[in-house]
Design a protein around this motif. Structure first.
Motif, PDB file in Angstrom:
ATOM      1  N   HIS A 196      -6.984  -4.339   1.221  1.00 16.21           N
ATOM      2  CA  HIS A 196      -6.614  -3.219   0.342  1.00 16.21           C
ATOM      3  C   HIS A 196      -5.263  -3.444  -0.355  1.00 16.21           C
ATOM      4  CE1 HIS A 196      -6.267   0.798  -1.176  1.00 16.21           C
ATOM      5  NE2 HIS A 196      -5.224   1.056  -0.425  1.00 16.21           N
ATOM      6  N   LEU A 240      -4.023  -4.066  -4.518  1.00  9.48           N
ATOM      7  CA  LEU A 240      -3.075  -3.213  -5.245  1.00  9.48           C
ATOM      8  C   LEU A 240      -1.915  -4.002  -5.837  1.00  9.48           C
ATOM      9  CD1 LEU A 240      -2.983  -0.314  -2.623  1.00  9.48           C
ATOM     10  CD2 LEU A 240      -4.174  -0.291  -4.820  1.00  9.48           C
ATOM     11  N   HIS A 274      -5.993   2.607  -7.329  1.00 13.65           N
ATOM     12  CA  HIS A 274      -6.755   2.456  -6.083  1.00 13.65           C
ATOM     13  C   HIS A 274      -8.238   2.217  -6.378  1.00 13.65           C
ATOM     14  CE1 HIS A 274      -3.363   3.321  -3.547  1.00 13.65           C
ATOM     15  NE2 HIS A 274      -4.120   3.262  -2.462  1.00 13.65           N
ATOM     16  N   HIS A 289       1.026   4.138  -2.834  1.00 18.78           N
ATOM     17  CA  HIS A 289       0.765   5.575  -2.631  1.00 18.78           C
ATOM     18  C   HIS A 289       1.851   6.416  -3.304  1.00 18.78           C
ATOM     19  CE1 HIS A 289      -1.750   4.371   1.072  1.00 18.78           C
ATOM     20  NE2 HIS A 289      -2.390   4.212  -0.049  1.00 18.78           N
ATOM     21  N   ASP A 322       0.831  -1.213   0.000  1.00 18.49           N
ATOM     22  CA  ASP A 322       0.000   0.000   0.000  1.00 18.49           C
ATOM     23  C   ASP A 322       0.864   1.261   0.000  1.00 18.49           C
ATOM     24  OD1 ASP A 322      -2.348   1.468   0.012  1.00 18.49           O
ATOM     25  OD2 ASP A 322      -2.593   1.379   2.190  1.00 18.49           O
TER      26      ASP A 322
HETATM   27 ZN    ZN Z   1      -3.829   2.690  -0.470  1.00 15.78          ZN
END
Ligand code: ZN
Ligand code: NZQ
Length: 380
Positions: free
Chosen positions: A282, A286, A268, A198, A194
């Motif tokens: 999550h 990704l 996302h 980002h 994650d």
């Molecule tokens: Zn994220």
């Protein structure tokens, strides 16, 4: 470089036993506290006891709201708002990972004016105030502890969406890496994915911003440097501390200044579709979506991808970059194909349909319906 406003008001308290400063830091925000947490991990890792001890020491009146789910839901948030209003709550404390913090942000925004949380998320209701929000982070991943974003899902409307409001910045965030010792190897890896994602989202935005590129590079290299060590030695303080701070810095603004926006967010959006349909964690959504998205984009934005390849792997090729990225995800046991999380081809159309219905797209790297179909195919 594009024009920008740099602003981040969150006071971060970082380090071992830092929660010992909680009570004296927050005592002036009020006495009536809503303590929000998840399904119970906080009672095993010591954080709950430490927080309660602090709140009792300073004579706070505590109302608890527990049971926030991973991939959090707006109906739970509504229940917490109702309790908060009923108890005249003056401050919200989030104890947990991104799901708890995101829920608490919306709870804190909605209590003062008794707003409908989904209307707020959809920008159909607006507020000028929020209760003070304090976070105590137990999982390194989202950066929610130092940003003003929140992500919730609504089972009725069929959406998992993000929201941003400067009022949602926490007042204080307490980050004790020791609380993350108990995070499973799976969620540790998902958190690393994650935070890298980002950095990627902010990188694939228009505009040249060299220093932000270097922040992107640094955050990713730190995450990669500590990824295997933290999985091998989850109770090593430096491993946890370095990952925790990298995750916070990956989405606190520093990687974006000077570009045309704070992120592309197309990948996302794709990930949120998987999380909505299959409750995919999550980070796992990704590690599957990014390689597929990069394969689609490699002929469209080759120079940008090669720049990232150079920064991350000293490589000059898009294909080589994608292979190396997948190899890294595999090394930390993050899935890179839908089949690895038991989603088979019979579910392909369902994924495409929801993406099209919810208009999944990036702010900068635009995705047509045809592109979405190709990406889903590439995720298998
Ligand atoms: Zn994220
Ligand atoms: O519910 P509990 O028992 O607390 O267990 C949680 C949950 O099952 C567990 N956990 C948390 N801390 C732990 C722990 N287990 C053992 N030891 C600990 N110290 O981990 C599980 C996952 O928790 P969750 O909060 O869901 O994970 P994460 O921090 O990855 O948050 C994911 C959510 O944040 C959103 C995601 O979409 C997702 O809904 N995001 C929020 C962002 C933001 N606000 O800026 C940006 C991100 O891109 C992301 O979209």
């Amino acid at each position: 470089m594009e024009n920008f406003v740099a602003y981040n008001p969150v006071k971060v308290h970082f380090g071992k036993e830092i929660v010992a400063n909680l009570g004296k830091t927050i005592k002036d925000y009020g006495k009536k506290v809503l303590l929000v947490y998840g399904k119970g991990s906080v009672k095993k890792n010591g954080s709950y006891n430490d927080v309660i001890q602090q709140l009792e020491k300073f004579g706070m009146e505590i109302t608890e709201f527990s049971g926030i789910k991973a991939n959090p839901r707006v109906d739970d948030v509504q229940k917490a708002i109702d309790i908060g209003i009923d108890k005249n709550i003056e401050m919200v404390i989030a104890l947990g990972g991104g799901s708890v913090i995101d829920s608490a942000k919306i709870i804190a925004l909605c209590i003062p004016s008794n707003l409908d949380p989904w209307k707020v998320m959809k920008m159909k209701a607006f507020t000028r105030s929020s209760l003070p929000l304090i976070t105590i982070l137990t999982l390194a991943a989202t950066g929610s502890e130092m940003n003003a974003a929140a992500v919730l899902q609504n089972r009725e409307t069929g959406e998992k969406i993000g929201y941003f409001n400067p009022l949602a910045y926490p007042k204080h965030s307490f980050l004790d890496p020791v609380y993350t010792y108990s995070v499973s190897s799976e969620y540790t890896a998902f958190g690393i994915v994650d935070l890298i994602a980002h950095a990627f989202e902010s990188f694939f935005v228009d505009g040249e911003a060299n220093l932000s590129d270097r922040f992107v590079q640094s955050v990713i290299l730190e995450a990669m440097r500590y990824a295997i060590p933290v999985l091998k030695e989850p109770e090593n303080y430096d491993n946890r501390a370095n990952i925790m701070w990298a995750a916070t810095c990956a989405l606190n603004g520093m990687t974006s200044y000077g570009r045309a926006g704070s992120g592309d967010w197309g990948v996302h959006d794709i990930g949120h579709t998987l999380s909505f349909l299959y409750d995919t964690p999550h980070g796992a959504s990704l590690s599957i979506a990014y390689p597929a998205w990069l394969k689609l984009q490699k002929d469209r934005i080759p120079d940008r991808i090669k720049r990232l390849a150079k920064l991350m792997f000293n490589s000059n090729s898009c294909d080589d970059f994608i292979i190396k990225l997948e190899t890294f995800f595999r090394q930390i046991n993050a899935p890179v194909r839908l089949s690895e999380i038991n989603i088979d081809k019979s579910q392909k159309q369902e994924i495409i349909n929801l993406m099209v219905k919810n208009k999944v797209n990036g702010y900068f790297q635009k995705l047509s319906t045809d592109d979405l179909e190709q990406i889903v195919e590439l995720m298998y």
